[in-house]
Design a protein around this motif. Structure first.
Motif, PDB file in Angstrom:
ATOM      1  N   TYR A 180      31.764 -13.934  19.496  1.00 13.92           N
ATOM      2  CA  TYR A 180      31.385 -13.131  20.584  1.00 13.92           C
ATOM      3  C   TYR A 180      32.459 -13.363  21.510  1.00 13.92           C
ATOM      4  N   ASN A 181      32.896 -12.259  21.983  1.00 15.09           N
ATOM      5  CA  ASN A 181      34.041 -12.294  23.290  1.00 15.09           C
ATOM      6  C   ASN A 181      33.554 -11.354  24.313  1.00 15.09           C
ATOM      7  N   GLN A 182      33.958 -11.480  25.305  1.00 16.37           N
ATOM      8  CA  GLN A 182      33.370 -10.674  26.713  1.00 16.37           C
ATOM      9  C   GLN A 182      33.994  -9.268  26.676  1.00 16.37           C
ATOM     10  N   SER A 227      25.140  13.969  17.685  1.00 15.96           N
ATOM     11  CA  SER A 227      25.374  13.617  19.017  1.00 15.96           C
ATOM     12  C   SER A 227      24.772  12.064  19.407  1.00 15.96           C
ATOM     13  N   GLY A 228      24.343  11.433  18.281  1.00 15.98           N
ATOM     14  CA  GLY A 228      23.986  10.116  18.455  1.00 15.98           C
ATOM     15  C   GLY A 228      25.249   9.025  18.379  1.00 15.98           C
ATOM     16  N   HIS A 229      26.176   9.086  19.191  1.00 11.18           N
ATOM     17  CA  HIS A 229      27.259   8.385  19.335  1.00 11.18           C
ATOM     18  C   HIS A 229      27.229   7.482  20.741  1.00 11.18           C
ATOM     19  N   TYR A 230      27.289   6.160  20.471  1.00 17.43           N
ATOM     20  CA  TYR A 230      27.183   5.235  21.464  1.00 17.43           C
ATOM     21  C   TYR A 230      28.326   4.162  21.575  1.00 17.43           C
ATOM     22  N   GLN A 231      28.745   3.670  22.565  1.00 17.61           N
ATOM     23  CA  GLN A 231      29.914   2.893  22.961  1.00 17.61           C
ATOM     24  C   GLN A 231      29.668   1.910  24.191  1.00 17.61           C
ATOM     25  N   PHE A 232      29.780   0.642  23.824  1.00 13.98           N
ATOM     26  CA  PHE A 232      29.480  -0.379  24.807  1.00 13.98           C
ATOM     27  C   PHE A 232      30.588  -1.362  25.060  1.00 13.98           C
ATOM     28  N   GLN A 233      30.767  -2.096  26.008  1.00 15.17           N
ATOM     29  CA  GLN A 233      31.914  -3.036  26.306  1.00 15.17           C
ATOM     30  C   GLN A 233      31.549  -3.775  27.489  1.00 15.17           C
ATOM     31  N   GLY A 234      31.563  -5.097  27.535  1.00 15.69           N
ATOM     32  CA  GLY A 234      31.625  -5.903  28.511  1.00 15.69           C
ATOM     33  C   GLY A 234      31.143  -7.174  28.261  1.00 15.69           C
ATOM     34  N   SER A 235      30.787  -8.027  29.341  1.00 19.81           N
ATOM     35  CA  SER A 235      30.501  -9.085  29.279  1.00 19.81           C
ATOM     36  C   SER A 235      29.176  -9.677  28.595  1.00 19.81           C
ATOM     37  N   ASN A 236      28.186  -8.687  28.571  1.00 19.34           N
ATOM     38  CA  ASN A 236      26.681  -8.749  28.208  1.00 19.34           C
ATOM     39  C   ASN A 236      26.330  -7.672  27.238  1.00 19.34           C
ATOM     40  N   ILE A 237      27.057  -7.615  26.204  1.00 24.02           N
ATOM     41  CA  ILE A 237      26.700  -6.754  25.324  1.00 24.02           C
ATOM     42  C   ILE A 237      25.416  -6.994  24.296  1.00 24.02           C
ATOM     43  N   ASP A 238      24.403  -6.599  24.488  1.00 25.63           N
ATOM     44  CA  ASP A 238      23.249  -6.784  23.901  1.00 25.63           C
ATOM     45  C   ASP A 238      22.160  -5.553  24.224  1.00 25.63           C
ATOM     46  N   ASN A 246      35.710  -3.670  17.484  1.00 27.84           N
ATOM     47  CA  ASN A 246      37.090  -4.031  17.852  1.00 27.84           C
ATOM     48  C   ASN A 246      37.865  -3.251  16.955  1.00 27.84           C
ATOM     49  N   GLY A 247      37.709  -1.906  16.398  1.00 23.77           N
ATOM     50  CA  GLY A 247      38.389  -1.115  15.399  1.00 23.77           C
ATOM     51  C   GLY A 247      38.087  -1.579  13.945  1.00 23.77           C
TER      52      GLY A 247
END
Length: 208
Positions: free
Chosen positions: A131-133, A145-156, A184-185
């Protein structure tokens, strides 16, 4: 001799019970939930007629509804130059499927239409290993159309899979899904099998 006459009378009575005029339909149409056999109350049953040999009807001639036992009765005189079919629709069920034929000239004819309940699959992706923030996680499904992206300190993150395009699944019907998770790629394909819960949502956990 008297015994033979009685036997003939009984056979004629049995035959008369099974057959009616070829221009009449005397049918009970059962509408049930697939696998559970639960009757579906107040289901809309559409009666169509079509040309013989086509296997389906194209002209809607009547609409009836199932009772508290999930039964719709259709007893009437019809045009013997056509075949007659039934198709059922019900709220919270998949309203696709085939028509069932209604046999003419048979007393107390019975047929059953099975419906699949709507169910949903919820994907829960948790950033865990390691885990890394600043981790970036992307999830793509077969739904374009079902594409999701999330980034940040609380990825859950929890979301309905393909909810953008309204995907839902046959309740009590085994299904296999697939999604592509990129962290991360680094791309990792994720395949999972599930049996949806009728009228409910099944959650699938994916840890990355």
């Amino acid at each position: 001799m008297k015994g033979k006459i009685v036997l003939i009378f009984i056979l004629l009575a049995i035959a008369s019970c099974k057959k009616i005029s070829n221009s009449k339909i005397d049918a009970k149409i059962y509408v049930k939930q697939y696998k559970t056999e639960e009757p579906i109350v107040n289901s809309e049953v559409q009666i169509f007629r079509g040309k013989p040999g086509t296997g389906f009807g194209t002209e809607l001639v009547e609409t009836i509804y199932t009772n508290t036992e999930g039964i719709a009765s259709y007893k009437t005189s019809v045009d013997k130059d056509f075949d007659y079919y039934a198709f059922a629709k019900a709220d919270n069920y998949f309203n696709d499927g085939d028509q069932v034929i209604l046999e003419r000239g048979k007393r107390h004819f019975k047929t059953t239409i099975y419906k699949y309940a709507n169910s949903y699959v919820k994907i829960h992706i948790k950033n865990a290993n390691p885990y890394n923030q600043y981790d970036l996680i992307q999830f793509s499904s077969a739904c374009l159309s079902g594409h999701y992206q999330f980034q940040g300190s609380n990825i859950d993150t929890t979301f309905l899979w393909c909810d953008v395009c309204g995907c839902s699944w046959y309740g009590s019907y085994p299904y296999q899904g697939a999604g592509l998770v990129t962290k991360n790629g680094i791309e990792v394909g994720n395949f999972f099998s599930f049996t949806p819960i009728p009228f409910d949502t099944l959650t699938i956990n994916i840890n990355y």
